[in-house]
Design a protein around this motif. Structure first.
Motif, PDB file in Angstrom:
ATOM      1  N   ALA A  28      65.378  75.169  45.252  1.00 11.09           N
ATOM      2  CA  ALA A  28      64.823  75.532  43.941  1.00 11.09           C
ATOM      3  C   ALA A  28      64.580  74.315  43.042  1.00 11.09           C
ATOM      4  CB  ALA A  28      65.681  76.557  43.228  1.00 11.09           C
ATOM      5  N   ASP A  29      64.727  73.101  43.554  1.00  6.53           N
ATOM      6  CA  ASP A  29      64.371  71.923  42.761  1.00  6.53           C
ATOM      7  C   ASP A  29      62.883  71.949  42.438  1.00  6.53           C
ATOM      8  OD1 ASP A  29      66.863  70.827  42.526  1.00  6.53           O
ATOM      9  OD2 ASP A  29      66.600  69.304  44.082  1.00  6.53           O
ATOM     10  N   VAL A  30      62.543  71.418  41.263  1.00  3.45           N
ATOM     11  CA  VAL A  30      61.154  71.360  40.810  1.00  3.45           C
ATOM     12  C   VAL A  30      60.778  69.903  40.577  1.00  3.45           C
ATOM     13  CG1 VAL A  30      59.501  72.059  39.041  1.00  3.45           C
ATOM     14  CG2 VAL A  30      61.332  73.632  39.736  1.00  3.45           C
ATOM     15  N   VAL A  31      59.700  69.480  41.232  1.00  6.55           N
ATOM     16  CA  VAL A  31      59.251  68.087  41.143  1.00  6.55           C
ATOM     17  C   VAL A  31      57.969  68.014  40.318  1.00  6.55           C
ATOM     18  CG1 VAL A  31      58.485  66.051  42.429  1.00  6.55           C
ATOM     19  CG2 VAL A  31      60.311  67.507  43.340  1.00  6.55           C
ATOM     20  N   THR A  32      57.943  67.076  39.363  1.00  4.82           N
ATOM     21  CA  THR A  32      56.753  66.821  38.540  1.00  4.82           C
ATOM     22  C   THR A  32      56.574  65.316  38.390  1.00  4.82           C
ATOM     23  OG1 THR A  32      58.070  66.936  36.517  1.00  4.82           O
ATOM     24  CG2 THR A  32      56.949  68.968  37.220  1.00  4.82           C
ATOM     25  N   CYS A  33      55.474  64.923  37.748  1.00  2.00           N
ATOM     26  CA  CYS A  33      55.228  63.507  37.485  1.00  2.00           C
ATOM     27  C   CYS A  33      54.472  63.366  36.162  1.00  2.00           C
ATOM     28  CB  CYS A  33      54.414  62.872  38.620  1.00  2.00           C
ATOM     29  SG  CYS A  33      54.229  61.074  38.492  1.00  2.00           S
ATOM     30  N   VAL A  34      54.843  62.346  35.392  1.00  6.19           N
ATOM     31  CA  VAL A  34      54.176  62.046  34.126  1.00  6.19           C
ATOM     32  C   VAL A  34      53.368  60.765  34.297  1.00  6.19           C
ATOM     33  CG1 VAL A  34      54.448  61.501  31.690  1.00  6.19           C
ATOM     34  CG2 VAL A  34      55.968  63.176  32.777  1.00  6.19           C
ATOM     35  N   LEU A  35      52.076  60.841  33.991  1.00  7.81           N
ATOM     36  CA  LEU A  35      51.189  59.678  34.053  1.00  7.81           C
ATOM     37  C   LEU A  35      51.055  59.070  32.662  1.00  7.81           C
ATOM     38  CD1 LEU A  35      48.818  57.898  35.262  1.00  7.81           C
ATOM     39  CD2 LEU A  35      47.308  59.774  34.567  1.00  7.81           C
ATOM     40  N   THR A  36      51.219  57.758  32.574  1.00  9.27           N
ATOM     41  CA  THR A  36      50.925  57.026  31.340  1.00  9.27           C
ATOM     42  C   THR A  36      49.707  56.150  31.602  1.00  9.27           C
ATOM     43  OG1 THR A  36      53.248  57.002  30.670  1.00  9.27           O
ATOM     44  CG2 THR A  36      51.773  55.421  29.604  1.00  9.27           C
ATOM     45  N   SER A  37      48.622  56.456  30.898  1.00 15.58           N
ATOM     46  CA  SER A  37      47.347  55.779  31.132  1.00 15.58           C
ATOM     47  C   SER A  37      47.180  54.602  30.176  1.00 15.58           C
ATOM     48  CB  SER A  37      46.187  56.767  30.933  1.00 15.58           C
ATOM     49  OG  SER A  37      44.946  56.094  30.943  1.00 15.58           O
ATOM     50  N   ASN A  38      46.507  53.545  30.676  1.00 13.81           N
ATOM     51  CA  ASN A  38      46.138  52.436  29.789  1.00 13.81           C
ATOM     52  C   ASN A  38      44.617  52.283  29.729  1.00 13.81           C
ATOM     53  OD1 ASN A  38      45.653  51.291  32.310  1.00 13.81           O
ATOM     54  ND2 ASN A  38      46.419  49.273  31.719  1.00 13.81           N
ATOM     55  N   ALA A  39      43.917  53.380  30.032  1.00 13.15           N
ATOM     56  CA  ALA A  39      42.460  53.363  29.912  1.00 13.15           C
ATOM     57  C   ALA A  39      42.069  53.295  28.436  1.00 13.15           C
ATOM     58  CB  ALA A  39      41.865  54.623  30.558  1.00 13.15           C
ATOM     59  N   THR A  40      40.861  52.835  28.174  1.00 11.20           N
ATOM     60  CA  THR A  40      40.375  52.783  26.794  1.00 11.20           C
ATOM     61  C   THR A  40      39.843  54.153  26.377  1.00 11.20           C
ATOM     62  OG1 THR A  40      38.188  52.060  27.558  1.00 11.20           O
ATOM     63  CG2 THR A  40      39.774  50.338  26.956  1.00 11.20           C
ATOM     64  N   CYS A  41      39.975  54.427  25.088  1.00 14.08           N
ATOM     65  CA  CYS A  41      39.423  55.654  24.491  1.00 14.08           C
ATOM     66  C   CYS A  41      39.972  56.919  25.128  1.00 14.08           C
ATOM     67  CB  CYS A  41      37.893  55.645  24.571  1.00 14.08           C
ATOM     68  SG  CYS A  41      37.118  54.230  23.785  1.00 14.08           S
ATOM     69  N   ILE A  42      41.284  56.983  25.323  1.00 18.70           N
ATOM     70  CA  ILE A  42      41.900  58.185  25.893  1.00 18.70           C
ATOM     71  C   ILE A  42      42.331  59.120  24.768  1.00 18.70           C
ATOM     72  CG2 ILE A  42      42.646  57.243  28.094  1.00 18.70           C
ATOM     73  CD1 ILE A  42      45.287  56.501  26.852  1.00 18.70           C
ATOM     74  N   THR A  43      42.267  60.420  25.039  1.00 11.87           N
ATOM     75  CA  THR A  43      42.667  61.410  24.044  1.00 11.87           C
ATOM     76  C   THR A  43      44.172  61.458  23.891  1.00 11.87           C
ATOM     77  OG1 THR A  43      42.637  63.126  25.746  1.00 11.87           O
ATOM     78  CG2 THR A  43      40.620  62.817  24.440  1.00 11.87           C
ATOM     79  N   SER A  44      44.902  61.132  24.959  1.00 10.51           N
ATOM     80  CA  SER A  44      46.361  61.095  24.932  1.00 10.51           C
ATOM     81  C   SER A  44      46.820  60.057  25.934  1.00 10.51           C
ATOM     82  CB  SER A  44      46.949  62.463  25.281  1.00 10.51           C
ATOM     83  OG  SER A  44      48.362  62.391  25.404  1.00 10.51           O
ATOM     84  N   ALA A  45      47.888  59.338  25.618  1.00 10.91           N
ATOM     85  CA  ALA A  45      48.358  58.271  26.512  1.00 10.91           C
ATOM     86  C   ALA A  45      49.033  58.824  27.754  1.00 10.91           C
ATOM     87  CB  ALA A  45      49.305  57.338  25.774  1.00 10.91           C
ATOM     88  N   THR A  46      49.586  60.038  27.666  1.00 13.01           N
ATOM     89  CA  THR A  46      50.325  60.600  28.805  1.00 13.01           C
ATOM     90  C   THR A  46      49.712  61.923  29.257  1.00 13.01           C
ATOM     91  OG1 THR A  46      51.891  61.740  27.333  1.00 13.01           O
ATOM     92  CG2 THR A  46      52.478  59.516  28.075  1.00 13.01           C
ATOM     93  N   ALA A  47      49.972  62.250  30.527  1.00 13.98           N
ATOM     94  CA  ALA A  47      49.526  63.523  31.099  1.00 13.98           C
ATOM     95  C   ALA A  47      50.600  64.014  32.055  1.00 13.98           C
ATOM     96  CB  ALA A  47      48.200  63.360  31.827  1.00 13.98           C
ATOM     97  N   ASN A  48      50.839  65.322  32.045  1.00  7.98           N
ATOM     98  CA  ASN A  48      51.839  65.928  32.917  1.00  7.98           C
ATOM     99  C   ASN A  48      51.174  66.569  34.123  1.00  7.98           C
ATOM    100  OD1 ASN A  48      54.123  65.387  31.184  1.00  7.98           O
ATOM    101  ND2 ASN A  48      53.356  67.001  29.841  1.00  7.98           N
TER     102      ASN A  48
END
Length: 202
Positions: free
Chosen positions: A162-182
């Protein structure tokens, strides 16, 4: 009888010029840019007419600011000198071309080579991203707790049922709406190890 003498002052012709520069020429949509004019032989109080793609904008000022520029816009400035003997009286500046980038949304999705295992078996997770930039960062999580390393993949053999695996992306692209994405979540089923046995009877 001789008159008084008049001394004549002849001023040399002054050639006006004006150079403009921008606080930034590569921006995201909605960013503010300030343009500054630097005159030569402009006189005591030169006048300025800023132009956007040849159309008059701004005010009679040595600076012009805008937050509504679009990609490919061209900025120039027409300076009119009031210096003595200025020739020509008005001169057009250099032109500045703007690069304006629309906002982008970072995304990440993850997959596993299997989601049902026996206790102690290894699982490999991999990620697919968009708009991550030149050097995106990854934070893998198991049940919300940080694990793994800053890598687009994650390997483990210590998962529990029952473990749940996820990942958080931190972007360094220009003109992003949000720095992170789940990412999406992957639920893992871990079956307990069983020792086979057999009984015979007669």
């Amino acid at each position: 009888a001789s008159s008084n003498a008049l001394a004549i002052t002849v001023n040399s012709t002054a050639s006006p010029s004006v150079t403009i520069n921008a606080s930034n020429t590569n921006i995201c949509v909605g960013n503010n840019v300030t343009f500054t004019a630097t005159p030569s032989n402009g006189g005591i109080s030169p006048s300025y007419q800023w132009k956007l793609n040849g159309t008059n904008v701004g005010t009679n000022s040595s600076t012009f600011s805008s937050t509504t520029l679009a990609n490919g816009n061209i900025i120039t400035c027409l300076m009119t000198s009031n210096a003595t003997c200025a020739s020509p009286g008005s001169i057009l500046s250099n032109s500045i071309a703007m690069t304006v980038t629309s906002p982008v949304v970072p995304t990440i999705s993850i997959t596993a080579n299997k989601t049902t295992i026996c206790s102690g078996n290894a699982i490999s997770f991999s990620s697919t991203i968009t708009n991550g930039g030149a050097s995106p960062a990854y934070q893998w999580k198991v049940n919300g707790i940080n694990v793994g390393t800053n890598s687009p993949t994650f390997n483990t053999s210590t998962l529990l049922n029952a473990d749940v695996v996820t990942c958080v992306l931190t972007s360094n692209a220009t003109c992003i709406t949000s720095a992170t994405a789940n990412s999406n979540a992957i639920n893992i089923t871990v079956n307990s190890s069983m020792a086979p046995s057999v009984n015979i009877s007669a």
